[in-house]
Design a protein around this motif. Sequence first.
Motif, short mmCIF file in Angstrom:
data_model
loop_
_atom_site.label_atom_id
_atom_site.label_comp_id
_atom_site.label_asym_id
_atom_site.label_seq_id
_atom_site.Cartn_x
_atom_site.Cartn_y
_atom_site.Cartn_z
N HIS A 5 0.84 -1.20 0.00
CA HIS A 5 0.00 0.00 0.00
C HIS A 5 0.87 1.25 0.00
CE1 HIS A 5 -2.87 3.04 1.36
NE2 HIS A 5 -3.83 2.21 0.94
N GLU A 6 1.92 1.25 0.80
CA GLU A 6 2.83 2.41 0.84
C GLU A 6 3.46 2.66 -0.53
OE1 GLU A 6 5.72 1.57 3.86
OE2 GLU A 6 4.23 1.64 5.47
N SER A 7 3.89 1.60 -1.20
CA SER A 7 4.49 1.75 -2.53
C SER A 7 3.47 2.27 -3.53
CB SER A 7 5.04 0.41 -3.02
OG SER A 7 6.13 0.00 -2.23
N LEU A 8 2.27 1.73 -3.48
CA LEU A 8 1.21 2.15 -4.41
C LEU A 8 0.81 3.60 -4.16
CD1 LEU A 8 -1.01 -1.06 -4.25
CD2 LEU A 8 0.16 -0.20 -6.31
N ALA A 9 0.77 4.01 -2.90
CA ALA A 9 0.33 5.36 -2.55
C ALA A 9 1.27 6.44 -3.08
CB ALA A 9 0.18 5.49 -1.04
N GLU A 10 2.50 6.07 -3.39
CA GLU A 10 3.46 7.03 -3.91
C GLU A 10 3.34 7.24 -5.42
OE1 GLU A 10 7.39 5.85 -2.76
OE2 GLU A 10 6.89 5.89 -0.62
N ILE A 11 2.54 6.43 -6.08
CA ILE A 11 2.42 6.51 -7.54
C ILE A 11 1.43 7.59 -7.95
CG2 ILE A 11 1.68 5.23 -9.61
CD1 ILE A 11 2.64 2.66 -8.20
N ASP A 12 1.82 8.36 -8.94
CA ASP A 12 0.93 9.36 -9.54
C ASP A 12 0.64 8.88 -10.97
OD1 ASP A 12 -0.54 11.63 -10.08
OD2 ASP A 12 1.23 12.86 -10.53
N PRO A 13 -0.52 8.23 -11.17
CA PRO A 13 -0.80 7.63 -12.48
C PRO A 13 -0.93 8.69 -13.59
CG PRO A 13 -2.73 7.51 -11.08
CD PRO A 13 -1.62 8.08 -10.24
N VAL A 14 -0.65 8.24 -14.79
CA VAL A 14 -0.66 9.12 -15.95
C VAL A 14 -2.08 9.44 -16.41
CG1 VAL A 14 0.04 9.31 -18.37
CG2 VAL A 14 1.57 8.25 -16.72
N LEU A 15 -2.95 8.43 -16.43
CA LEU A 15 -4.30 8.61 -16.97
C LEU A 15 -5.36 8.50 -15.88
CD1 LEU A 15 -3.89 6.45 -20.19
CD2 LEU A 15 -3.74 8.94 -19.99
N ARG A 16 -6.21 9.51 -15.86
CA ARG A 16 -7.32 9.57 -14.91
C ARG A 16 -8.62 9.73 -15.70
NH1 ARG A 16 -5.02 10.48 -9.99
NH2 ARG A 16 -2.95 11.38 -10.01
N PRO A 17 -9.73 9.24 -15.13
CA PRO A 17 -11.00 9.43 -15.84
C PRO A 17 -11.32 10.91 -15.97
CG PRO A 17 -11.32 8.14 -13.81
CD PRO A 17 -9.88 8.54 -13.88
N SER A 18 -11.97 11.25 -17.05
CA SER A 18 -12.29 12.67 -17.26
C SER A 18 -13.61 13.08 -16.64
CB SER A 18 -12.33 13.01 -18.73
OG SER A 18 -13.13 12.12 -19.43
#
Length: 146
Positions: free
Chosen positions: A133-146
């Motif tokens: 969870h800690e590793s995932l929480a640091e990710i800023d994904p490229v694509l988000r729903p509009s």
Amino acid sequence: MDSDLRRAVVMALGELGRSDDWRDRADAGDSLARFAEMPEAVEPLLGLVLDPGNTFVTRRTAEGLLRRKDRAGLTIVASALAVADDSHADYIDTAIVDVFSVFSDDLDEALRLCEEMAGDTDDRVVRGARRLHESLAEIDPVLRPS
């Protein structure tokens, strides 16, 4: 679904995963990840994620498990993270970023599954789920729903 054939495939891939050749082990881990929901696949997969001979095997197996984007794959990765040394953890973290840095929906679902796993009865899964969870929480994904 032919469960006998699936078990035979898991056994064959488990055998390939014990090969002396790191390429065989990497192929076995990637392929075996497709059967992660089967109890017979769990121990061989954990062994391949924590492969003592080559971290490419670690990364390839972790990527295969994470690409499933389901609880079975995430649970095995979390279990491995709970006991991974720094080197293995780095390669697992790289796989996490590679798989979950594109779509925010995939990342959100993985975070939700980690929160569920934090209530598991297996302490190793709980510890690993927190680390995942800690590793995932640091990710800023490229694509988000509009």
